[in-house]
Every structure is written in C-alpha cells, then in structure tokens.
Design an enzyme around this catalytic site. Sequence first.
Site, mmCIF file in Angstrom:
data_model
loop_
_atom_site.group_PDB
_atom_site.id
_atom_site.type_symbol
_atom_site.label_atom_id
_atom_site.label_comp_id
_atom_site.label_asym_id
_atom_site.label_seq_id
_atom_site.Cartn_x
_atom_site.Cartn_y
_atom_site.Cartn_z
ATOM 1 N N GLY A 1 18.666 -105.313 -65.124
ATOM 2 C CA GLY A 1 20.035 -105.785 -65.322
ATOM 3 C C GLY A 1 20.170 -106.815 -66.417
ATOM 4 O O GLY A 1 21.222 -107.445 -66.538
ATOM 5 N N ASN A 2 19.144 -107.033 -67.207
ATOM 6 C CA ASN A 2 19.238 -107.935 -68.349
ATOM 7 C C ASN A 2 18.162 -107.581 -69.367
ATOM 8 O O ASN A 2 17.479 -106.583 -69.216
ATOM 9 C CB ASN A 2 19.126 -109.396 -67.900
ATOM 10 C CG ASN A 2 17.806 -109.701 -67.244
ATOM 11 O OD1 ASN A 2 16.935 -108.859 -67.159
ATOM 12 N ND2 ASN A 2 17.658 -110.919 -66.763
ATOM 13 N N HIS B 1 16.543 -103.899 -73.525
ATOM 14 C CA HIS B 1 17.513 -104.186 -72.478
ATOM 15 C C HIS B 1 17.248 -103.208 -71.338
ATOM 16 O O HIS B 1 17.329 -101.996 -71.518
ATOM 17 C CB HIS B 1 18.951 -104.036 -72.979
ATOM 18 C CG HIS B 1 19.954 -104.397 -71.930
ATOM 19 N ND1 HIS B 1 20.372 -105.689 -71.762
ATOM 20 C CD2 HIS B 1 20.577 -103.661 -70.990
ATOM 21 C CE1 HIS B 1 21.231 -105.726 -70.746
ATOM 22 N NE2 HIS B 1 21.367 -104.500 -70.262
ATOM 23 N N CYS B 2 16.924 -103.740 -70.181
ATOM 24 C CA CYS B 2 16.541 -102.899 -69.049
ATOM 25 C C CYS B 2 17.718 -102.758 -68.087
ATOM 26 O O CYS B 2 18.230 -103.754 -67.574
ATOM 27 C CB CYS B 2 15.348 -103.516 -68.326
ATOM 28 S SG CYS B 2 14.792 -102.530 -66.933
ATOM 29 N N ILE B 3 18.137 -101.516 -67.854
ATOM 30 C CA ILE B 3 19.254 -101.297 -66.942
ATOM 31 C C ILE B 3 18.820 -101.475 -65.495
ATOM 32 O O ILE B 3 19.654 -101.761 -64.635
ATOM 33 C CB ILE B 3 19.881 -99.905 -67.147
ATOM 34 C CG1 ILE B 3 18.849 -98.805 -66.939
ATOM 35 C CG2 ILE B 3 20.516 -99.807 -68.505
ATOM 36 C CD1 ILE B 3 19.429 -97.413 -66.918
#
Length: 173
Positions: A53-54, A48-50
């Site tokens: 954003g998803n 999950h990549c901050i």
Amino acid sequence: MPLPITEEMARALPQDQVRPCKKCHSWKTPRTHHCSVCERCIQRMDHHCIWVGNCVGSHNHKYFVLFLFYIVLTCGSASACYMVLLQVSYPSPMAGASGLITLVVAATIALFGSLHCFLLFNNRTTLECMSSCDSEKVRSLFLREEKERKRKKVQSEKSKEWRRKKVTHVGFR
C-alpha cells in the site's frame, strides 16, 4: 524518517548531490525518485507496491523482504498441510489441488523474493535495474514482435480478400 532537504541545506551541498524534483518541487538527493501514485519523492525507491500500500524504499525495504519471506513460509506450510494432513484425513482431489496451487504461489513469490535479495545484496533497486538494461535490445525485441503481428494481420486480410474474390468469381455473390 529524515527531514526533507531545505533550500539552505541544498545550497550547502555540492551541485551534483541534490537536484530539484520537477513534479513536487522539493530537493532530491541521488537515487531518489518521485512516485506518481504517492505523489512524493522516495529515497532509494524500489517500486510502488500495491500489496503493501505504499512505496518500497530505503526505510521499509527490510520489512518488504521480510513480508515476502513470511508469505513464502505461510504458503509452504499451507501447501504441506493441504497435501499431507488433509489427504490423510479427508482424501479428496481438491485437497491435493489446493496444495499444488499454494505450492506454485509460494514458488513464484520465492523467485520474486530472490530477485529482490539479489538486488539488495548488489545495492541496486528495481528501478535502477530496469533502467540499466539494454533498452535497444528490448526495443528491437518489441519491434520485431510488432512487425510479426502486422505481417500476420496483413496475411490474414489478404487471405480473406482472396477468398472473397474466389467466391465472387464462382458466382455466389
């Protein structure tokens, strides 16, 4: 985006091909993981990549790698701009420092991107790579560090106690 697997489709597939998700109660194919942030199952979930954003999975992995490539390209060109053009036009130590900082950021992201390219070429995800590492070796390393911290804490407490006794013995307390 493929349609979710229905119960009829799940029954038609072999038992080792699908399994129910314990969190969202949908059917999962192999290499599908549940993301606790997005609260849904992602096919070939990498992480999950901050920043994006998803979740990075099978449908957007290409765009994530391109995103990393463009960041490295932008940081590299900004670093060259800071170091060459600004040093000639406005000689100041801050221009060189800014160029060096962007160069370090570019190198760090390039290493991160090369790891993802390596995993992509080997048809693996970050989650699969992390779960297949030798967990006993990692656990023993952390336990060794924890034992060392505890030993140092006990030593410092003993030395404080010794100093208190020494001061008390002399008669200052």
